[in-house]
Design a protein around this motif. Structure first.
Motif, mmCIF file in Angstrom:
data_model
loop_
_atom_site.group_PDB
_atom_site.id
_atom_site.type_symbol
_atom_site.label_atom_id
_atom_site.label_comp_id
_atom_site.label_asym_id
_atom_site.label_seq_id
_atom_site.Cartn_x
_atom_site.Cartn_y
_atom_site.Cartn_z
ATOM 1 N N THR A 382 0.827 -1.209 0.000
ATOM 2 C CA THR A 382 0.000 0.000 0.000
ATOM 3 C C THR A 382 0.860 1.258 0.000
ATOM 4 O OG1 THR A 382 -0.210 -0.248 2.410
ATOM 5 C CG2 THR A 382 -2.010 -1.084 1.059
ATOM 6 N N ASP A 383 1.993 1.223 0.690
ATOM 7 C CA ASP A 383 2.908 2.369 0.680
ATOM 8 C C ASP A 383 3.370 2.657 -0.741
ATOM 9 O OD1 ASP A 383 4.804 4.337 1.706
ATOM 10 O OD2 ASP A 383 6.345 2.835 1.363
ATOM 11 N N GLU A 384 3.663 1.615 -1.502
ATOM 12 C CA GLU A 384 4.118 1.800 -2.884
ATOM 13 C C GLU A 384 3.044 2.459 -3.741
ATOM 14 O OE1 GLU A 384 5.244 -2.156 -3.965
ATOM 15 O OE2 GLU A 384 7.285 -1.963 -3.142
ATOM 16 N N TRP A 385 1.767 2.109 -3.509
ATOM 17 C CA TRP A 385 0.694 2.736 -4.275
ATOM 18 C C TRP A 385 0.720 4.252 -4.105
ATOM 19 C CZ3 TRP A 385 -3.723 -0.776 -1.991
ATOM 20 C CH2 TRP A 385 -3.523 -2.093 -2.414
ATOM 21 N N TYR A 386 0.889 4.692 -2.871
ATOM 22 C CA TYR A 386 0.880 6.135 -2.607
ATOM 23 C C TYR A 386 2.166 6.804 -3.074
ATOM 24 C CZ TYR A 386 -3.579 6.025 -0.241
ATOM 25 O OH TYR A 386 -4.930 5.901 0.026
ATOM 26 N N ARG A 387 3.289 6.119 -2.927
ATOM 27 C CA ARG A 387 4.543 6.696 -3.410
ATOM 28 C C ARG A 387 4.474 6.954 -4.918
ATOM 29 N NH1 ARG A 387 9.128 6.721 -0.179
ATOM 30 N NH2 ARG A 387 8.799 5.848 1.896
#
Length: 699
Positions: A382-387
């Protein structure tokens, strides 16, 4: 047959050594986290030598398991080994580090069973295995020990017989055919923790709005209910930066569809836009189990395990294809609409709820391994989606593990002991995770105030009303006291944000155990084989458990008060310490007793400390705002503080788009204190006025 394995230690980053034996498994804790070490920041730490006698570290392999032993000195204390709620010093304890709901006992079953320990001698050890690891932290005595415990006849009443004799080692059992082990040098315990966090990429820097106040609404609230709630916060002049939307937003939950319920949320985009007009963001509750009614179900079924949870599929996130399916669904249905982040529930335990260890997964990853890393894999994904959107997020998770400091999540749970919540906050600082002592409900107005005070001095100021429907003003007689502490948090945002920047770039946890603080760790003072507690109670306390006070950043000591207490003891480190509210001298290197005032949480500031503050406001500063800055100085000593700022929402700071200015107090030629602020770099984000209101708190 047992096989003794020689360990070859290699320095893989400055002050960090690695050794391996046997055949390490394809999946491990650090591999699941996938973080990249911040080598530049690691190089800025003090030089460190290998902290242990290498010949005394042993490893053997037998029956497909790894057996490790590390030496211990007599006065050594051990910290870490998971997110514990009742104990801080882990020496003399046995733990099986097993991902689970916390069940009221510090036995290793917890939400972050991190196999990392920190020594009071200034080093750390990490066992990088995604298995249920058993740690004997100074409890096992070997026949061939070089330091045998005293032999005592229990029938001799003049002797103090002990059921657990002295042990000079930490022994670890890893149920795997190979393992990688890391040793983190010091020279201090804080330096070891910094190296561990920086090896994981550094700490996470939340968006500014993530450090404001959040209210999680009752489960079945509709979009109109939530908008009405946001308006109530305006009416009560209470801070609110993001709202937690609970399971009722799904068309089905437990398991989840991850699709909006059309009755309660007929216009999701309009709902999120209307919240945004109020300056409020939406955070969505999920659990990871895919409902047969979800459009995701058929897509993820080829990547799911053999067992369900609440009739929902368990996705094997080791497959890039599975992660891509989730990504497309979540971006289309949530993130593209403006959803700011997630609360990821029920990815930890219980055994009777979660997939069993007999389950199999299409990647061949063992069920046990997947359980140990599932929460970390969800955080990373999920962090990668926002990054990719160049947006910072901030949310909640139930499960974490080693290597997770660089992820935008704070741990919470269903347990609800106020005192134990503070102990967990203390322990989180050793293992690279964040923890919130959330507020849900209270029996009395006094308890309500005390819980709200604690949560406002934590990584996430959250009222979780999903079941009780409580509001900050649920006890009208103390509404002002609750509002005051929430506004104090908002005033302290420049200090708190700079402290999180320190976490990101230096690896220092923003909320810290006293055992990591210079001038607090005990110096052993023995008298006749026993600590002389009668003559030196301060030394006795620092020798034992310190679990009800902590540091917020470098300068502020927080000492929460619990319901029913009329006063409490506070243990002040070396140097002079001052009352935050008045600037009066509180003490120096001693135990003090403070009166429990209902309207205030006890806060103490060290000599020379500088605390930057802004005027009280309901919401965190937005990009482009320029705010007045009040800078407080305490005590008589000169001091300095690095004030950090950036745009507050994007990752542009990773490309250099940030400011760091020095706030400095020194003495002029007449011996009077004077303050100055260095100029911010031209063209960099800086949201404060150049003219500073200096306030010298100590007269």
């Amino acid at each position: 047959m047992a096989q003794q394995v020689p360990l070859q230690w290699q320095e893989v980053q400055p002050g960090i050594w690695k050794a391996s034996a046997g055949t390490p498994e394809k999946i491990s804790l650090l591999k699941a986290a996938g973080a990249t070490p911040d080598k530049a920041s690691l190089q800025k730490l003090p030089a460190a030598r290998f902290p242990l006698p290498q010949a005394d570290i042993t490893m053997r392999i037998a029956d497909g398991k790894v057996y490790l032993k590390f030496p211990l000195e007599k006065e050594e204390q051990l910290f870490g080994l998971g997110l514990n709620f009742k104990t801080v010093n882990q020496r003399g304890r046995v733990s099986q580090l097993h991902m689970d709901h916390y069940g009221s006992a510090d036995n290793g079953r917890t939400h972050a069973p991190v196999p990392f320990y920190v020594s009071s001698r200034g080093y750390g050890v990490l066992i990088d295995a995604a298995r249920y690891i058993t740690v004997y932290a100074g409890t096992a005595v070997r026949v061939d020990t070089k330091n045998p415990p005293e032999l005592i006849d229990r029938n001799d009443k003049n002797k103090n017989w002990q059921s657990m004799p002295y042990s000079d080692g930490v022994e670890v059992l890893v149920p795997a055919g190979g393992v990688e082990v890391y040793v983190f040098g010091g020279p201090t315990a804080m330096n070891a923790v910094q190296r561990y966090n920086l090896f994981s990429g550094g700490g996470y820097l939340p968006p500014k709005w993530g450090l404001g106040f959040t209210q999680r609404v009752p489960t079945l609230y509709s979009q109109s209910d939530i908008l009405r709630e946001a308006t109530e916060f305006e009416t009560h002049n209470f801070p609110l930066d993001f709202i937690g939307v609970e399971p009722g937003w799904h068309s089905m939950s437990y398991p989840c569809t991850f699709e909006w319920d059309t009755q309660r949320f007929p216009n999701p985009k309009g709902f999120i836009d209307d919240l945004a007009k109020k300056g409020v963001r939406a955070n969505l509750w999920i659990n990871p189990y895919v409902s047969p009614k979800s459009s995701l179900y058929a897509k993820v079924k080829p990547f799911a395990g053999t067992h369900t949870v609440w009739n929902g599929l368990v996705t094997d996130f080791t497959f890039p294809e599975a992660r891509q399916i989730w990504k497309e669904h979540f971006i289309k249905n949530h993130i593209s609409l403006g959803v700011s982040g997630y609360k990821m529930d029920e990815n930890d335990g219980y055994d009777k709820w979660l997939w069993p260890d007999v389950a199999t997964f299409p990647s061949g990853t063992a069920a046990e391994q997947l359980r140990q890393v599932y929460g970390v894999m969800m955080q990373k994904m999920t962090d990668e989606w926002y990054r990719e959107q160049n947006q910072r997020t901030y949310g909640l998770v139930r499960a974490s593990n080693a290597g997770a400091s660089n992820f935008p999540y704070v741990i919470y749970n269903d347990y609800y002991s106020h005192q134990d919540f503070i102990t967990a906050l203390v322990n989180s600082s050793f293992i690279g995770v964040l923890w919130t002592p959330e507020v849900r409900a209270s029996k009395t107005a006094e308890e309500w105030v005390r819980r709200m005070q604690s949560v406002c001095f934590s990584p996430m100021a959250m009222l979780n009303a999903w079941a009780d429907g409580t509001k900050p003003w649920s006890f009208p007689e103390v509404e002002k006291a609750v509002q005051d502490v929430a506004m104090l948090r908002m005033r302290l945002l420049p200090y708190i944000y700079s402290t999180f920047a320190q976490y990101r770039f230096e690896g220092k946890p923003p909320f810290r155990s006293m055992n990591l603080i210079d001038g607090f760790a005990y110096a052993a003072q023995e008298s006749g084989g026993k600590l002389d507690a009668t003559h030196n109670p301060y030394e006795a306390k620092t020798r034992s458990e310190v679990k009800d006070q902590y540091m917020m950043g470098d300068n502020i000591l927080v000492a929460p008060v619990f319901t029913g207490e009329k006063s409490r003891k506070v243990y002040l480190p070396a140097g002079k310490w001052y009352d935050f509210y008045t600037g009066a001298l509180a003490g120096e290197n001693q135990a003090i007793t403070v009166k429990a005032e209902l309207e205030k949480i006890p806060l103490f500031v060290k000599d020379g400390a500088i605390i930057p503050m802004i005027p009280a406001r309901r919401q965190a500063p937005k990009a482009g705002e320029v705010l007045p800055l009040e800078v407080r100085h305490y005590g008589a000593a000169p001091g300095s503080f690095t004030l950090y700022d950036d745009d507050g929402t994007t990752f542009n700071y990773e490309k250099g788009a940030y400011s760091q200015v020095t706030l400095k107090v020194s003495k002029d030629k007449n011996g009077r204190l004077a303050g100055e602020m260095s100029a911010p770099a031209t063209g960099k984000p800086f949201g404060y006025e150049r003219k500073v209101n200096w306030v010298f708190m100590t007269k």
